[in-house]
Design an enzyme around this catalytic site. Structure first.
Site, short mmCIF file in Angstrom:
data_model
loop_
_atom_site.label_atom_id
_atom_site.label_comp_id
_atom_site.label_asym_id
_atom_site.label_seq_id
_atom_site.Cartn_x
_atom_site.Cartn_y
_atom_site.Cartn_z
N ASP A 99 0.86 -1.17 0.00
CA ASP A 99 0.00 0.00 0.00
C ASP A 99 0.90 1.23 0.00
OD1 ASP A 99 -2.37 1.59 0.25
OD2 ASP A 99 -2.00 1.79 2.39
N SER A 100 0.34 2.38 -0.34
CA SER A 100 1.12 3.61 -0.30
C SER A 100 1.57 3.93 1.13
CB SER A 100 0.30 4.77 -0.85
OG SER A 100 -0.86 4.94 -0.06
N CYS A 134 -3.74 -0.89 -2.23
CA CYS A 134 -3.96 0.55 -2.42
C CYS A 134 -4.94 0.76 -3.57
CB CYS A 134 -2.62 1.20 -2.73
SG CYS A 134 -2.70 2.92 -3.22
N ASN A 135 -6.04 1.45 -3.31
CA ASN A 135 -7.03 1.70 -4.36
C ASN A 135 -6.46 2.52 -5.51
OD1 ASN A 135 -10.12 1.08 -3.50
ND2 ASN A 135 -8.83 1.36 -1.72
N GLU A 176 -4.82 10.24 8.88
CA GLU A 176 -3.42 10.13 9.31
C GLU A 176 -3.12 11.07 10.47
OE1 GLU A 176 -0.48 9.67 6.30
OE2 GLU A 176 -1.37 7.68 6.10
N CYS A 189 -10.83 3.63 -0.67
CA CYS A 189 -9.49 3.99 -0.19
C CYS A 189 -9.32 3.27 1.14
CB CYS A 189 -9.37 5.50 -0.01
SG CYS A 189 -7.83 6.03 0.75
N HIS A 207 -7.91 3.94 3.72
CA HIS A 207 -7.99 4.75 4.94
C HIS A 207 -9.42 4.91 5.43
CE1 HIS A 207 -3.89 6.05 4.09
NE2 HIS A 207 -3.85 6.58 5.29
#
Lengths: 266, 266
Positions: free
Chosen positions: A8-9, A71-72, A150, A182, A184
């Site tokens: 993932d990023s 990661c989308n 984040e 996403c 997140h």
């Protein structure tokens, strides 16, 4: 024993790791979070492709048997390309998420939220249309959601304001199902429910991704069944210092990570 | 003719370029925006040092005579180190900003806002204390300001909410001067004034940085004076695709940039 590679990023892909660990308890997992270059969602396609290729090369060198792009943004932009380049089976999060949304929607109105890059590609829309062209899809980019998560969700008022504003077109379109496009976003579920109404069905791809990985491994006869759990490895790699990753990992994963390795692969 | 090299994590450093161009109209400028890895402010010190070293090496290969670190995060974390490594004179934005704040404060209460990484180093505080130990410094990290600016300030309500929350301790401390310790923040001046009151003095380092560069070049006898303006070069490099950079550059620079080169130096 070869592992499943997941990248993932940043940290969000841990929601996929959590689900993989639940559905495939005997599989080793090697995770890579590109925390030095996060976020991907605000960057261009060529850069996201380059980062994706580098992440895959890193995972290949960890001797993995299967790769999950958790990661989308990377899935929507780079998956089709990288699938052509590499021999190893690679799966993204878009198709599984689209499939699940098509299955659960009742009024055939599906919403998609994601980063600017993900929404620009319309990847979810085209997957959903392929599965059921009668479904109406409404998509919205939510660029502040990633920094809000984040930052640790300390700004409840700001999060609510941002969600109210971003989700307005989706409320107006009366979607009954919303794809959290996403990794997140699952952490924002409570506020998204508050804005969209408690009947909204939130689709996060992790569940479906894990079950597709399971099916794919079984089909190829490389699924690990029953071995001592103490031998099962979960290895976490990041490209920035692990401090922030360690601090946030528990919220995504549900348990504390003790060891994270910093890698310098670029 | 050798150029002045300027780098930033992204686009914010253009506020420094604007001021350099105004005060040093006959100097060539080579700019580097590390847009593929932006932001720096959320990353760790070792990663920020690595990025800074790579940016400096890139600028050195463009044959520059002077380097300006226009990024507050990189200045606060990496400047002292890199000054020891390289022969070329390198200047950051912290000391000039601190100097200006010390000069303008009347009640000797100075506020500093910046990214998480910048505030963690307390670089502004220690510079201010060195200049005038009687000044009381209050610092606050504003992690959402960068994504808010990069998103294009479309969310006035969210921006105002975020500013109200972040700036609360500074209001309480009754600072009369506020250092905008991030090159993105000058674009939020109106909302910051609204929250802090119209008498607040906002210090953005660009002005002082440019005048220090001018003095340094003059002292070393390498300041360009009077030459045809049509020969003066402004070269812009970015590490991600130039699209977003081109779209936002005008807001920072005051004029439209036509040519931006994408470089792949890592």
């Amino acid at each position: 024993v070869k592992a499943i590679g997941v990248f993932d990023s940043g940290i969000g892909g841990l929601t996929v790791v959590k689900e993989l660990a639940r559905q495939l308890p005997y599989e080793d997992i090697v995770y890579l979070g590109d925390t030095a270059r996060v976020p991907y969602g605000t960057k261009s396609e060529s850069t996201i492709v380059r980062f994706t290729l580098e992440n895959i090369l890193f995972l290949l060198r960890q001797d993995v048997k299967f790769i999950v792009i958790a990661c989308n943004t990377a899935s929507s932009i780079a998956l089709e390309l990288v699938k052509k380049y590499f021999q190893i089976p690679i799966i993204g999060v878009i198709k599984p998420g689209a499939k699940q949304a098509v299955r659960v929607t009742r009024n055939k109105r599906v919403g998609v939220i994601g980063t600017a890059a993900t929404i620009r590609t319309a990847a979810y829309e085209s997957q959903i249309r392929r599965l059921d062209p009668s479904i109406k899809v409404t998509s919205c980019a939510c660029p502040l959601f990633v920094p809000l998560v984040e930052e640790g969700q300390r700004n409840q008022k700001i999060i609510f304001d941002a969600a109210s504003q971003y989700l307005k077109p989706l409320k107006k379109a009366r979607v009954d199902t919303l794809i959290l496009g996403c990794t997140h976003y699952p952490l924002l579920k409570p506020v998204i429910k508050k804005v969209m109404g408690r009947d909204i069905i939130l689709v996060d791809s992790a569940l479906q991704v894990a079950s597709e990985v399971r099916a794919a491994l079984a089909a190829e006869g490389i699924l690990n069944v029953k071995r001592p759990l103490k031998n099962v490895k979960r290895i976490f790699n990041v490209t920035d210092e692990p401090r922030t990753f360690l601090a946030l990992a528990e919220r995504f994963l549900g348990y504390t990570v003790n060891k994270v390795k910093k890698v310098d692969y670029v």
